[in-house]
Structure formats: C-alpha cells, structure tokens
Design a protein around this motif. Structure first.
Motif, short mmCIF file in Angstrom:
data_model
loop_
_atom_site.label_atom_id
_atom_site.label_comp_id
_atom_site.label_asym_id
_atom_site.label_seq_id
_atom_site.Cartn_x
_atom_site.Cartn_y
_atom_site.Cartn_z
N ALA A 23 35.90 -12.48 78.03
CA ALA A 23 36.43 -11.92 76.87
C ALA A 23 35.36 -11.23 76.08
O ALA A 23 35.75 -10.08 75.44
CB ALA A 23 36.92 -13.06 75.82
N PHE A 24 34.16 -11.31 76.57
CA PHE A 24 33.19 -10.66 75.82
C PHE A 24 32.90 -9.03 76.34
O PHE A 24 32.22 -8.18 75.68
CB PHE A 24 31.70 -10.95 75.79
N THR A 25 33.54 -9.02 77.24
CA THR A 25 33.58 -7.47 77.78
C THR A 25 34.85 -6.65 77.63
O THR A 25 34.68 -5.69 77.04
CB THR A 25 33.20 -7.50 79.34
N HIS A 26 35.68 -7.35 78.01
CA HIS A 26 37.16 -6.80 78.00
C HIS A 26 38.24 -7.70 78.07
O HIS A 26 38.39 -8.35 78.95
CB HIS A 26 37.38 -5.63 78.95
N GLY A 27 39.06 -7.84 76.96
CA GLY A 27 39.92 -9.03 76.89
C GLY A 27 41.01 -8.78 77.73
O GLY A 27 41.28 -7.49 78.28
N LEU A 28 42.11 -9.70 78.13
CA LEU A 28 43.12 -9.66 79.19
C LEU A 28 44.18 -8.79 78.41
O LEU A 28 44.30 -8.84 77.42
CB LEU A 28 43.63 -11.06 79.54
N MET A 29 44.82 -8.22 79.28
CA MET A 29 46.25 -7.28 78.75
C MET A 29 47.15 -8.21 78.28
O MET A 29 47.83 -9.01 78.97
CB MET A 29 46.47 -6.55 79.72
N LEU A 237 38.45 -4.66 71.89
CA LEU A 237 38.68 -4.34 73.34
C LEU A 237 38.35 -5.84 73.81
O LEU A 237 38.82 -6.06 74.81
CB LEU A 237 37.17 -3.66 73.75
N LYS A 238 37.43 -6.57 72.96
CA LYS A 238 37.15 -7.89 73.77
C LYS A 238 38.02 -8.93 73.49
O LYS A 238 39.19 -8.90 73.99
CB LYS A 238 35.73 -8.07 73.29
N GLU A 239 37.63 -9.80 72.64
CA GLU A 239 38.77 -11.03 72.28
C GLU A 239 40.09 -10.48 71.48
O GLU A 239 41.09 -11.12 71.78
CB GLU A 239 38.04 -12.08 71.19
N GLY A 240 39.90 -9.35 70.93
CA GLY A 240 40.98 -8.61 70.51
C GLY A 240 42.28 -7.99 71.60
O GLY A 240 43.27 -7.66 71.06
N TYR A 370 35.44 -15.65 87.23
CA TYR A 370 34.91 -14.27 86.88
C TYR A 370 33.88 -14.38 85.53
O TYR A 370 34.57 -14.78 84.33
CB TYR A 370 36.02 -13.44 86.49
N THR A 371 32.94 -14.27 85.67
CA THR A 371 31.66 -14.50 84.69
C THR A 371 30.86 -13.36 84.72
O THR A 371 31.44 -12.21 85.57
CB THR A 371 30.84 -15.61 84.86
N ASP A 372 29.98 -12.74 83.93
CA ASP A 372 28.79 -11.54 84.41
C ASP A 372 27.63 -12.31 84.41
O ASP A 372 27.12 -13.32 83.92
CB ASP A 372 29.50 -10.56 83.32
N SER A 373 26.68 -11.39 84.77
CA SER A 373 25.23 -11.69 85.06
C SER A 373 24.33 -10.60 84.14
O SER A 373 24.84 -9.54 84.23
CB SER A 373 24.85 -11.91 86.29
N ARG A 374 23.46 -11.04 83.54
CA ARG A 374 22.47 -9.88 83.06
C ARG A 374 21.09 -10.44 83.47
O ARG A 374 20.72 -11.32 83.44
CB ARG A 374 22.42 -9.85 81.39
N GLN A 375 20.28 -9.19 83.83
CA GLN A 375 18.91 -8.95 84.19
C GLN A 375 18.67 -10.41 85.35
O GLN A 375 17.53 -10.66 85.64
CB GLN A 375 18.17 -9.42 83.09
N ALA A 382 32.64 -16.84 78.40
CA ALA A 382 33.28 -17.03 77.29
C ALA A 382 34.80 -17.36 77.32
O ALA A 382 35.85 -16.59 77.57
CB ALA A 382 33.39 -15.79 76.36
N PRO A 383 35.00 -18.73 77.52
CA PRO A 383 36.35 -19.48 77.47
C PRO A 383 37.24 -19.08 76.38
O PRO A 383 36.75 -19.12 75.21
CB PRO A 383 36.19 -20.85 77.74
#
Ligand code: PLP
Length: 421
Positions: A23-29, A237-240, A370-375, A382-383
């Motif tokens: 959700a912190f990248t792009h929320g569902l449609m 874009l995210k939770e919104g 689906y999660t994401d990874s950094r570095q 983000a559930p």
C-alpha cells in the motif's frame, strides 16, 4: 475490517489472487475506477470543450455516490472540488484550504518559488536526511538558485528522526522547516507533541512549517490545524488508491504566498489573457500551473471515498491491529523490526531487517505474497484494509520459514522487469 470486495485484487500467472502488501507504493484499484474512466471518455465525447464548464459531477452525487449533492461541476473547478470534498476531510481541514496537485514535487517547486518564504535575514531551510527526494532534492536545487542555507538533520542512532536535533536547529534565521509526517524509509510517525513544538518555534521566528504527509493522509486521521502546519503536502496513490497524477496541497488560511512558478490556471483572470500575471485571490489556486490533466482526476478519489465511508478512525484502528499482529509475529520469530513498535509512533508500514531482503522479496512473490525490499536489507510491508488477517499470518508464516531454513537465499532475482518493486 476487510474491505476487499471494494477493490480489484491482482492475480498471479495462474489466476490466483495475490496477497498485496505494498500500500505504501501504490494502492489497489477501487472497483469503481473503470466506470469513472468510462465517464471521462463519455464526458469528453458528449461535451467536448464544454466539459471544462459543466459536467454532471461524477465525484459527488453520481452513481458511485448517492449523496446527490453538487449536481454539476466543470473540469475547471475540479482541483478545488476534490480538495474541499475529499482532501479536506482526510486532513481535518476547513473548506477553501486544500487543492488537487499533480505531484508533491509540483507543490514543493511552487512553494519554494514564492518570495514570501524567504527574507534577507531569514534564509535557512531545515529538513531531515530521510526526507523524500521530491523535497530533499528540491531544496538543494533552490539553495543553489537562491543562495539559501540548508540544514539536513541526520537521523539518530536508532535511524529515526533526531527530534532534539531538529528543535535545536530552529532559530531566527529559519525560513522553512519541512518534515515527513511518516518517514518513507522508517515508517516512523512523528508525534503530535513534537510537531506542535516545531510549529511554535518555527512560527516564533516567522518561518513556515511544512509537513509531507504522503504516508500519513488516508491511512490515519490527521488534524492539520492542531499540528500547526502551514502547508501539508501528500498524494493519493498509496493508501488512498488513486493512480498517478493525484497529489494535494493544504495551505493554512491566512498564509500569503505568491509562487513565481504559477501558471495561467492560477491566474486571477485566465481568460482575460492580460499582459501581466495577476495572482488568483484564492492562495491555494496559485499552486496550479498550466492546463490541468483532468483524466487523472477521474480516478483520484474513488479510494478516498471508500476510506471516508469506513471512517478514518476505523481505518487507523484496523491498520494498527494488523501491524500489531505483524510485530507480534516478527518478535516470536526473532526477526529484527526497524519500524517503530509503539502504536502512536507507527505509520501503516512495517520494516524488517533481514539478510538478502531482495531474494526474500522475490521468494515471497513466487508464493503470491507481494512486499518490497530496499538496499538488500529491508523488507517492507503494509497490511491495509484490503488484506485479511489470514493474509498477514500467511506473509509472516512464509517470512519465518525463510528465516529458519534460508530457502530464499537460492531464490533467483527477477531477470526482467523495471526498477519498481
Ligand atoms: C514521503 C513521500 N513524499 C512524496 C512522494 C512522492 O512525491 P511525488 O508526488 O513528487 O512523486 C512519496 C512517494 O513515495 C513519498 O513517499
């Protein structure tokens, strides 16, 4: 809370619904978006140029919302309509203070271009090192352009904002303080008591206090006036669950700004085509540039509508419950948590520090999570309202299994695809 049926759930190659935790990248449609985009085409087709003046409103009083108010609007007035009807309730802001924007970057450029922000003896900008590039890079560019002084406050030893250091930095030369309400690399939500102190000190010096609330608005209630922010920026874009091209700015009543970067949509008399620009009397409208891209506004607030209907207090309570479940699972499995534990310091995001986080992310994805990874070190998840509790459990079952067995170390990294995870 599970509002899953209000959203379109993505599927994997075999047609199975996936567990979407980004959700912190792009929320569902939201399910109503295709109808809204169809409406855009129809409005354009049926009304053409006149749609700028009048379309039957699809945002309030349409079949996607039975309120029946505000029967007509026009593309011309949408930035204010969306600001008043959808952004203001997210921020606890009064009507007349919020406006749609294409991006945070756009709003920041407009702000920094306003001569009121800086004075001869007040030229310092204060940010923290983990500010988002739309803020961090912009202030560096403008520093060089305007000869400002820039203080980038380093994070504390725990990786979180060093609050004392921020407060100590503020003085008579501070023109602008820009903080992230919730840090995108840390998931840290800055407490109200700290923000009100920052506001008071900044205002004492005659400066402006700006909050970037991209990771706060729409995932928790915000009371922007109580926080003392002069401007509050964010996106939908995210939770919104809007899509790209949908951000916003709040400008506190009484703050006078005349951005130099304003365009003819922010002019007082755009169709007079005067020889000299004349700022719009409504300060927020001065944040508009050239012709607004109206198509994105048709999908801007379908997700916000769902969250407002559910109630932001309930959305926040649900997010806290799900992140608490995740924290308990991480602790039980001995997985180091890098986002805050305390509820009042949490955003909607959990961050685990794990070995080979990129491979773990790929390994989870192959299993439909689906999660994401950094570095290569941090796994973010983000559930949110479309996730069930069982999905949170499933995600943590898998993470714990990978941590125990090391199975993910052999997982191939995706060979194709773009940079977005
Ligand atoms: C804190 C924060 N601010 C801003 C943005 C996006 O900025 P822009 O709208 O300029 O792309 C993001 C995107 O992830 C973010 O996390």
């Amino acid at each position: 809370m599970n509002l899953r049926d209000r959203y379109a759930i993505p599927t994997d190659d075999d047609g199975h619904e996936v567990v979407e935790l980004r959700a912190f990248t792009h929320g569902l449609m939201p399910q109503t978006v295709p109808a809204m985009m169809e409406r855009f085409c129809r409005d354009w087709q049926e009304r053409g140029v006149d749609a700028w003046n009048a379309v039957e409103t699809r945002w309030v009083g349409s079949e996607t919302n039975e309120e029946g108010e505000d029967g007509e609007t026009g593309w011309w007035r949408l930035p204010e309509l969306l600001g008043d009807r959808f952004v203001a309730p997210l921020l606890g802001a009064p009507a007349g203070t919020c406006l749609w924007q294409p991006s945070v970057h756009h709003a920041v450029q407009h702000l920094l271009s306003a001569p009121e922000v800086f004075a001869e003896d007040r030229r310092e900008v204060v940010v923290t090192e983990n500010a988002f590039p739309s803020v961090l890079h912009s202030v560096q560019r403008w520093k060089d352009l305007l000869g400002l002084s820039l203080t980038v406050v380093p994070a504390g030893a725990d990786g979180f904002v060093d609050r004392e250091a921020v407060l100590d930095t503020l003085g008579p030369e501070t023109a602008l303080v820009a903080l992230s309400h919730v840090g995108f690399t840390t998931g840290e939500r800055l407490p109200d008591s700290f923000l009100t102190k920052v506001a008071a000190r900044t205002h004492r010096a005659g400066g402006l206090f700006v909050l970037d609330g991209y990771h706060a608005a729409a995932s928790m209630p915000v009371q922007v006036e109580e926080l003392g922010a002069d401007l509050y920026l964010g996106g939908l874009l995210k939770e919104g669950s809007g899509s790209a091209g949908n951000a916003f700015v709040y400008v506190r009543e009484g703050v006078e700004l005349t951005p130099r970067l304003t365009g003819w949509f922010g002019n007082a008399a755009p169709f007079a085509f005067q020889q000299r620009p004349e700022p719009h009397p409504d300060v927020r409208r001065r944040f508009l540039g050239g012709t607004t891209p109206v198509a994105s506004m048709y999908h801007a607030v379908e997700g916000v509508r769902i969250l407002l209907e559910a109630g932001l207090d309930a959305v926040r309570a649900d997010s806290l419950e799900k992140t608490a479940r995740g924290i308990a699972r991480a602790e039980a499995a001995g997985l180091p948590l890098r986002s805050p534990r305390a509820a009042e310091q949490r955003g909607a995001m959990l961050i685990l520090e794990v070995e080979a986080a990129d491979r773990l992310c790929a390994w989870l994805k192959a299993r439909g999570v689906y999660t994401d990874s950094r570095q290569g070190r941090f796994l973010r998840m983000a559930p949110f309202v479309w996730n069930s509790e069982a999905e949170v459990e499933r995600a943590f079952d898998l993470v714990a299994e990978a941590d125990r067995t090391g199975a993910h170390h052999k997982a191939p990294l995706p060979e194709t695809g773009g940079p977005v995870t």
